[in-house]
Design a protein around this motif. Structure first.
Motif, mmCIF file in Angstrom:
data_model
loop_
_atom_site.group_PDB
_atom_site.id
_atom_site.type_symbol
_atom_site.label_atom_id
_atom_site.label_comp_id
_atom_site.label_asym_id
_atom_site.label_seq_id
_atom_site.Cartn_x
_atom_site.Cartn_y
_atom_site.Cartn_z
ATOM 1 N N GLY A 371 0.813 -1.207 0.000
ATOM 2 C CA GLY A 371 0.000 0.000 0.000
ATOM 3 C C GLY A 371 0.847 1.257 0.000
ATOM 4 N N ILE A 372 0.222 2.344 -0.382
ATOM 5 C CA ILE A 372 0.811 3.683 -0.315
ATOM 6 C C ILE A 372 -0.197 4.575 0.390
ATOM 7 N N TYR A 373 0.274 5.320 1.392
ATOM 8 C CA TYR A 373 -0.615 6.120 2.221
ATOM 9 C C TYR A 373 -0.060 7.543 2.306
ATOM 10 N N LEU A 374 -0.781 8.489 1.749
ATOM 11 C CA LEU A 374 -0.367 9.883 1.720
ATOM 12 C C LEU A 374 -1.276 10.674 2.649
ATOM 13 N N GLU A 375 -0.755 11.051 3.797
ATOM 14 C CA GLU A 375 -1.540 11.687 4.840
ATOM 15 C C GLU A 375 -2.242 12.939 4.325
ATOM 16 N N GLY A 376 -3.527 13.031 4.639
ATOM 17 C CA GLY A 376 -4.327 14.174 4.238
ATOM 18 C C GLY A 376 -4.793 14.140 2.800
ATOM 19 N N ARG A 377 -4.404 13.087 2.051
ATOM 20 C CA ARG A 377 -4.774 13.034 0.640
ATOM 21 C C ARG A 377 -5.568 11.774 0.307
ATOM 22 N N PHE A 378 -4.927 10.623 0.354
ATOM 23 C CA PHE A 378 -5.607 9.368 0.027
ATOM 24 C C PHE A 378 -4.701 8.196 0.386
ATOM 25 N N GLY A 379 -5.257 7.011 0.300
ATOM 26 C CA GLY A 379 -4.490 5.783 0.449
ATOM 27 C C GLY A 379 -4.837 4.823 -0.664
ATOM 28 N N VAL A 380 -3.914 3.903 -0.939
ATOM 29 C CA VAL A 380 -4.119 2.854 -1.944
ATOM 30 C C VAL A 380 -3.639 1.539 -1.343
ATOM 31 N N ARG A 381 -4.480 0.525 -1.402
ATOM 32 C CA ARG A 381 -4.048 -0.825 -1.032
ATOM 33 C C ARG A 381 -4.753 -1.812 -1.955
ATOM 34 N N ILE A 382 -4.012 -2.801 -2.399
ATOM 35 C CA ILE A 382 -4.565 -3.906 -3.191
ATOM 36 C C ILE A 382 -4.149 -5.189 -2.489
ATOM 37 N N GLU A 383 -5.130 -6.036 -2.206
ATOM 38 C CA GLU A 383 -4.844 -7.252 -1.428
ATOM 39 C C GLU A 383 -5.542 -8.458 -2.033
ATOM 40 N N ASP A 384 -4.783 -9.524 -2.163
ATOM 41 C CA ASP A 384 -5.315 -10.830 -2.532
ATOM 42 C C ASP A 384 -4.730 -11.871 -1.582
ATOM 43 N N LEU A 385 -5.491 -12.936 -1.372
ATOM 44 C CA LEU A 385 -4.943 -14.111 -0.703
ATOM 45 C C LEU A 385 -4.335 -15.036 -1.749
ATOM 46 N N VAL A 386 -3.207 -15.634 -1.407
ATOM 47 C CA VAL A 386 -2.522 -16.557 -2.311
ATOM 48 C C VAL A 386 -2.188 -17.833 -1.552
ATOM 49 N N VAL A 387 -2.122 -18.925 -2.281
ATOM 50 C CA VAL A 387 -1.661 -20.188 -1.722
ATOM 51 C C VAL A 387 -0.385 -20.577 -2.453
ATOM 52 N N VAL A 388 0.622 -20.989 -1.704
ATOM 53 C CA VAL A 388 1.874 -21.435 -2.308
ATOM 54 C C VAL A 388 1.653 -22.816 -2.918
ATOM 55 N N THR A 389 2.041 -22.965 -4.177
ATOM 56 C CA THR A 389 1.905 -24.240 -4.878
ATOM 57 C C THR A 389 3.282 -24.897 -4.998
ATOM 58 N N ASP A 390 3.345 -25.996 -5.701
ATOM 59 C CA ASP A 390 4.621 -26.704 -5.853
ATOM 60 C C ASP A 390 5.631 -25.903 -6.660
ATOM 61 N N ASP A 391 5.134 -24.982 -7.494
ATOM 62 C CA ASP A 391 6.074 -24.247 -8.355
ATOM 63 C C ASP A 391 5.805 -22.749 -8.404
ATOM 64 N N GLY A 392 5.021 -22.225 -7.481
ATOM 65 C CA GLY A 392 4.739 -20.789 -7.505
ATOM 66 C C GLY A 392 3.637 -20.431 -6.539
ATOM 67 N N ALA A 393 2.674 -19.673 -7.026
ATOM 68 C CA ALA A 393 1.560 -19.237 -6.181
ATOM 69 C C ALA A 393 0.295 -19.163 -7.013
ATOM 70 N N ARG A 394 -0.829 -19.348 -6.340
ATOM 71 C CA ARG A 394 -2.140 -19.233 -6.984
ATOM 72 C C ARG A 394 -2.977 -18.263 -6.172
ATOM 73 N N ARG A 395 -3.527 -17.265 -6.863
ATOM 74 C CA ARG A 395 -4.408 -16.312 -6.193
ATOM 75 C C ARG A 395 -5.739 -16.984 -5.879
ATOM 76 N N LEU A 396 -6.269 -16.666 -4.715
ATOM 77 C CA LEU A 396 -7.610 -17.110 -4.370
ATOM 78 C C LEU A 396 -8.660 -16.072 -4.750
ATOM 79 N N ASN A 397 -8.247 -14.808 -4.888
ATOM 80 C CA ASN A 397 -9.155 -13.743 -5.312
ATOM 81 C C ASN A 397 -8.968 -13.445 -6.791
ATOM 82 N N GLU A 398 -10.076 -13.139 -7.466
ATOM 83 C CA GLU A 398 -10.011 -12.996 -8.915
ATOM 84 C C GLU A 398 -10.664 -11.731 -9.448
ATOM 85 N N THR A 399 -11.104 -10.819 -8.595
ATOM 86 C CA THR A 399 -11.788 -9.627 -9.096
ATOM 87 C C THR A 399 -10.791 -8.642 -9.696
ATOM 88 N N PRO A 400 -11.266 -7.738 -10.584
ATOM 89 C CA PRO A 400 -10.363 -6.753 -11.198
ATOM 90 C C PRO A 400 -9.634 -5.923 -10.154
#
Length: 409
Positions: A371-400
């Motif tokens: 996230g980026i948080y600029l006091e008095g202006r705005f904040g931005v955060r993007i969050e997904d849950l991921v599961v570690v796989t045998d060769d990387g990661a898979r997102r559990l969330n799929e929305t834009p």
């Protein structure tokens, strides 16, 4: 969402994983040289027994020894509920009984049984005559005090020494529940973003209440945490509590929410949470620098998820996300860790923070939420849950992950 299928626990899952988990806990007790783990109502108690309850002033304790049978000390009012669990030795007590004497009796039994067993592992606490008791990290102080009063010479530690290495990797049943929780969060997110400009003029509190209603309607048993709706400058506070501020045209709005959903077994239950964040602008153009900041956060999240694979240190994922934000000149505005594990608790190991040298393993589930948080202006955060796989990661969330309402994307 009433016209859609609810996210519920479905039919009971056969088998008794809880007894298997208890057996794994015993092996861990032996490995760390401890004699018994004592858990009160908590995620650890639920993990080992399938019984979920809120802590209260009454003694409700699981004694899980490395040798012999486990024992539950419980108020008599729980007799029917505990009768269906795998723990056969349940010592009930009535209000007015001397429960501390009961604790002394149970501890003496399980510790003497351990001392007499031939399979006990070596102690690492200084001597063969010392009892080593691990207490639940969330055990109330009054109960810990009672245990110490009846076994003052024991060496005490935390039960996370046993439970954390087991709970940190999710099995297929846990993953299935976490996926359902993620789908529920996705559905609510899509519903909100489909409303677009009509959310302008809504207060943060009103929208948070609507989110909670949609989560419950979709099968969530309770919010995973207080729902965050942070509009405009309030978005610069990562854990802002929704208030009376109305969403104004062009406000970036941080939407962070999720709900617990049940995993129902034949012998017990478990509840697993969703946790998703999107930052969306409704009804107008965003403030200066917002689009740039949002894109930096999106790139940081992508880079962090791309870096996930077994054997990589957890702290490296934090470093990758942070380096993208620092290179863009916003390093001081990224004020929290990159993520946290998710399971029976919405915040648990592994913590995606600098200095965490634990290696990633398949089956770990955690958030990635720069996230980026600029006091008095705005904040931005993007969050997904991921599961570690045998060769990387898979997102559990799929929305834009863009910042516009769906009608504008």
């Amino acid at each position: 969402m009433s016209d859609r299928e609810s996210i519920d626990g479905g039919p009971p899952i056969p088998g008794d994983p809880f007894e298997d988990r208890a057996a794994a806990c015993r092996r861990r007790l032996e490995a760390v040289g401890a004699d018994v783990a004592v858990c009160g109502p908590s995620p650890n108690f639920a993990y080992a027994t399938g019984f979920e309850e809120e802590p209260s002033e009454r003694h409700l304790l699981l004694f899980l020894p490395r040798a012999g049978d486990s024992v539950v000390v419980a108020p008599a009012m729980y007799e029917g509920e505990l009768a269906v669990r795998w723990v056969e030795d349940v010592r009930h007590w009535d209000d007015g009984d001397d429960v501390v004497s009961l604790l002394e009796s149970v501890l003496s039994e399980v510790l003497d049984r351990d001392a007499e067993s031939e399979g006990g592992g070596p102690r690492d606490d200084g001597g063969p005559g010392d009892d080593r008791i691990l207490v639940d990290d969330r055990l109330w102080a009054r109960f810990t005090h009672d245990l110490r009063s009846v076994r003052p010479d024991a060496v005490y530690g935390l039960a996370s020494e046993v439970f954390e290495p087991l709970r940190i990797r999710k099995d297929e049943r846990e993953l299935e529940a976490l996926e359902r929780a993620a789908r529920l969060a996705d559905r609510v997110s899509l519903e909100l973003r489909s409303r677009g400009d009509e959310l302008v003029g809504t207060t943060e509190s009103e929208l948070a209440a609507e989110i909670d209603r949609l989560l419950a309607e979709g099968g969530g048993t309770e919010p995973a945490f207080p729902t965050i709706v942070a509009a405009g400058p309030n978005g610069a506070r990562p854990h802002h509590r929704a208030g009376d501020r109305e969403i104004e045209p062009g406000d970036p709005v941080v939407l962070d929410f999720g709900a617990f959903v049940p995993a129902t077994y034949q012998t017990g239950t478990g509840h697993y949470p969703g946790d998703q964040t999107r930052t969306v602008v409704f009804g107008g153009d965003p403030p200066p620098a917002y689009e740039t900041a949002h894109e930096v956060v999106r790139e940081a999240q992508e880079a962090a998820i791309d870096a996930i694979e077994p054997g990589v240190a957890v702290g490296e994922i934090d470093r990758v996300a942070r380096s993208v934000i620092e290179e863009a000149g916003y390093g001081d505005a990224f004020v929290h860790r990159t993520g946290h594990g998710v399971g029976l608790e919405v915040h648990e190991a592994p913590y995606v923070v600098e200095g965490n040298d634990r290696d990633l393993e398949p089956g770990m589930v955690f958030s990635v939420e720069p996230g980026i948080y600029l006091e008095g202006r705005f904040g931005v955060r993007i969050e997904d849950l991921v599961v570690v796989t045998d060769d990387g990661a898979r997102r559990l969330n799929e929305t834009p992950r863009g910042w516009r309402p769906l009608s504008d994307e």
